[in-house]
Motif scaffolding. Structure first.
Motif, short mmCIF file in Angstrom:
data_model
loop_
_atom_site.label_atom_id
_atom_site.label_comp_id
_atom_site.label_asym_id
_atom_site.label_seq_id
_atom_site.Cartn_x
_atom_site.Cartn_y
_atom_site.Cartn_z
N ALA A 1 5.68 11.41 -6.47
CA ALA A 1 4.73 12.40 -5.95
C ALA A 1 3.51 11.71 -5.34
N VAL A 2 3.02 10.68 -6.00
CA VAL A 2 1.88 9.92 -5.47
C VAL A 2 2.27 9.25 -4.16
N ARG A 3 3.46 8.71 -4.12
CA ARG A 3 3.92 7.98 -2.93
C ARG A 3 3.94 8.88 -1.70
N ARG A 4 4.24 10.15 -1.91
CA ARG A 4 4.28 11.08 -0.77
C ARG A 4 2.91 11.29 -0.15
N GLU A 5 1.87 10.95 -0.87
CA GLU A 5 0.50 11.09 -0.33
C GLU A 5 0.11 9.90 0.55
N TYR B 1 4.62 -1.74 1.72
CA TYR B 1 3.21 -2.14 1.76
C TYR B 1 2.83 -2.76 0.42
N LEU B 2 2.65 -4.08 0.43
CA LEU B 2 2.31 -4.84 -0.77
C LEU B 2 1.00 -5.60 -0.53
N ASP B 3 0.02 -4.89 0.02
CA ASP B 3 -1.21 -5.57 0.45
C ASP B 3 -2.46 -4.75 0.13
N SER B 4 -2.43 -3.99 -0.96
CA SER B 4 -3.59 -3.18 -1.30
C SER B 4 -4.79 -4.01 -1.75
N GLY B 5 -4.55 -5.28 -2.09
CA GLY B 5 -5.66 -6.18 -2.42
C GLY B 5 -6.45 -6.59 -1.20
N PHE B 6 -5.91 -6.30 -0.03
CA PHE B 6 -6.63 -6.54 1.23
C PHE B 6 -7.29 -5.26 1.72
N GLN B 7 -6.50 -4.21 1.83
CA GLN B 7 -6.98 -2.91 2.28
C GLN B 7 -5.99 -1.86 1.79
N ALA B 8 -6.48 -0.88 1.04
CA ALA B 8 -5.59 0.21 0.62
C ALA B 8 -5.24 1.07 1.82
N PRO B 9 -4.00 1.54 1.91
CA PRO B 9 -3.66 2.46 2.99
C PRO B 9 -4.31 3.82 2.74
N LEU B 10 -4.46 4.58 3.80
CA LEU B 10 -5.10 5.89 3.70
C LEU B 10 -4.16 6.89 3.05
N ALA B 11 -4.69 7.65 2.11
CA ALA B 11 -3.94 8.73 1.47
C ALA B 11 -4.29 10.06 2.11
N LEU C 1 5.39 -3.40 -12.76
CA LEU C 1 5.86 -3.95 -11.49
C LEU C 1 5.72 -5.47 -11.49
N GLY C 2 4.59 -5.94 -12.01
CA GLY C 2 4.36 -7.39 -12.08
C GLY C 2 5.35 -8.08 -12.99
N ASP C 3 5.67 -7.47 -14.14
CA ASP C 3 6.67 -8.05 -15.03
C ASP C 3 8.01 -8.19 -14.32
N HIS C 4 8.37 -7.15 -13.57
CA HIS C 4 9.64 -7.18 -12.83
C HIS C 4 9.61 -8.27 -11.75
N LEU C 5 8.50 -8.38 -11.06
CA LEU C 5 8.36 -9.41 -10.03
C LEU C 5 8.48 -10.81 -10.64
N ILE C 6 7.78 -11.05 -11.74
CA ILE C 6 7.81 -12.37 -12.37
C ILE C 6 9.23 -12.72 -12.82
N GLY D 1 -0.31 -1.22 -5.19
CA GLY D 1 -1.12 -0.02 -5.28
C GLY D 1 -0.44 1.00 -6.16
N MET D 2 -1.10 2.12 -6.39
CA MET D 2 -0.57 3.15 -7.28
C MET D 2 0.75 3.75 -6.80
N PHE D 3 1.08 3.55 -5.52
CA PHE D 3 2.26 4.16 -4.90
C PHE D 3 3.47 3.24 -4.87
N ASN D 4 3.31 1.99 -5.26
CA ASN D 4 4.42 1.05 -5.17
C ASN D 4 5.46 1.28 -6.26
N THR D 5 6.68 0.84 -5.98
CA THR D 5 7.81 1.06 -6.89
C THR D 5 8.58 -0.24 -7.08
N VAL D 6 9.49 -0.20 -8.05
CA VAL D 6 10.39 -1.33 -8.28
C VAL D 6 11.20 -1.63 -7.02
#
Length: 386
Positions: free
Chosen positions: A9-13, A22-32, A298-303, A359-364
């Motif tokens: 639901a969050v991702r749809r926003e 989009y894996l770059d929210s540490g640079f600039q969050a995308p617009l919701a 997500l970080g645990d899965h990435l590692i 960001g809050m919208f990212n998934t596995v």
């Protein structure tokens, strides 16, 4: 899916999530969508009514109060600035530092935190840098404090490798030694729970275009109002305790506001403050702790995936010492950044490799797509191509 909230639901926003990984929210969050709607409301009101300024200013104060609650402080301790850099410069120049005093910082921390204090060298203030390490806490600073140490300034979360430092223990040390404590929370706010008062901070500075989901151009500053002697180095009518009704400047009436408005210079970035109100709605509905826990998973899965590929993670691995959302892969940016971009995966090139920031919208599935591309290209092939 997430165990913590309805990520779909969050991702749809976030329309960007349908266009790329989009894996770059540490640079600039995308617009919701809700954030855009708040900006659209402001623009429509300006278009149709030439600006209901009193309404807009009421919303500024409502948002100020919400930011204060978000940080565990009072509304009269929050000022709006342009960005983190301005907040750090306000803080550095408000401290009563004299020639011979020293400030402790961390080498390799964000440069615009460092420059705010390095600029004080022309006044004879010394800046001492500690080595960056996975663990930074009160014990890290203790051996470097002497009788002329006056302040410690540091980030809560580092931008380049996702270190998360123990600001609570450093704040306790500063209280014990009567030092000023300045914290840059730009990479933490909106993802990591923050209690500025519990941290014992003198000032907390941040921008709002990362975890707070707002376009660039709005910053925040918390000031511990118990420290009334800390005043801005500049002055404007808006920063006075008593603004003259006739707007004629009087040399004998220069007392600064008793609130954090003493650090403001007048007109606000109104569209961005409207956006921030909508962003706080989103974040508070989900809960910062839930966002943090989702990003940790997500970080645990990435590692785990990186370990299978024998790719080193730059920065700390343990949850206690890492940010939930920032991970740097030991892949040369010159070899890999363009490849990810060509395959519609947005990441950042960093000093130590490729930075992935959630960001809050990212998934596995987003993580798996990144890993799929690495497997497809192969490390040896990438090295040979370079």
């Amino acid at each position: 899916m997430s165990r913590h909230y309805d990520v779909d639901a969050v991702r749809r926003e976030f329309p960007v999530a349908d266009r790329m990984v989009y894996l770059d929210s540490g640079f600039q969050a995308p617009l919701a969508r809700p954030v855009k709607a708040a900006i659209d409301l402001f623009l429509r009101e300006g278009l149709e009514a030439a600006g209901p300024k009193s309404v807009w200013l009421d919303r500024v104060e409502q948002t100020r109060a919400r930011v204060a609650r978000f940080l565990g402080v009072s509304a009269d301790e929050i000022a709006f600035t342009k960005n983190t850099s301005e907040s750090m410069n306000i803080a550095a120049n408000a401290l009563p530092l004299r020639a011979g005093d020293n400030v402790l910082m961390i080498r390799g921390d964000h440069p615009n935190n460092a420059y705010a204090f390095l600029n004080l060298q022309k006044r004879g203030v010394e800046v001492r840098f500690l080595a960056m390490s996975d663990v930074v806490n009160a014990e890290s600073f203790l051996p470097h404090i002497d009788e002329r140490t006056r302040a410690i300034s540091m980030s809560h979360v580092t931008f380049h490798a996702g270190h998360r430092f123990d600001i609570e223990s450093v704040g306790a040390l500063c209280r014990e030694r009567k030092l000023y404590f300045i914290v840059d929370v730009m990479q933490a706010i909106g993802v990591v729970p923050i209690d500025a008062r519990a941290a014992g901070a003198t000032f907390v500075g941040s921008g709002s275009h990362k975890g707070l989901l707002v376009p660039q151009g709005l910053g925040l500053l918390y000031w511990d109002k118990a420290l009334k002697d800390l005043e801005p180095t500049y002055l404007a009518a808006a920063s006075l305790a008593e603004i003259p009704v006739d707007l004629i400047a009087r040399p004998n009436s220069l007392a600064p506001s008793p609130t954090a408005r003493r650090f403001e210079l007048g007109n606000f970035n109104l569209p961005a403050i409207h956006a921030l109100g909508a962003a706080l709605d989103m974040i508070e509905q989900i809960g910062v702790a839930n966002i943090q826990n989702h990003c940790f998973e997500l970080g645990d899965h990435l590692i785990a995936q990186l370990d299978e590929l024998d790719i080193r993670l730059v920065g700390p691995r343990a949850r206690l010492h890492r940010a939930p959302h920032i991970y740097v892969l030991d892949l040369p940016a010159t070899d890999w950044f363009g490849y990810f971009d060509e395959n519609n995966v947005r990441v950042s090139p960093e000093r130590d490799g490729i930075r992935v920031s959630f960001g809050m919208f990212n998934t596995v599935a987003d993580v798996d797509r990144l890993i799929e591309l690495i497997r497809k290209r192969g490390l040896k092939q990438a090295t040979a191509a370079a």
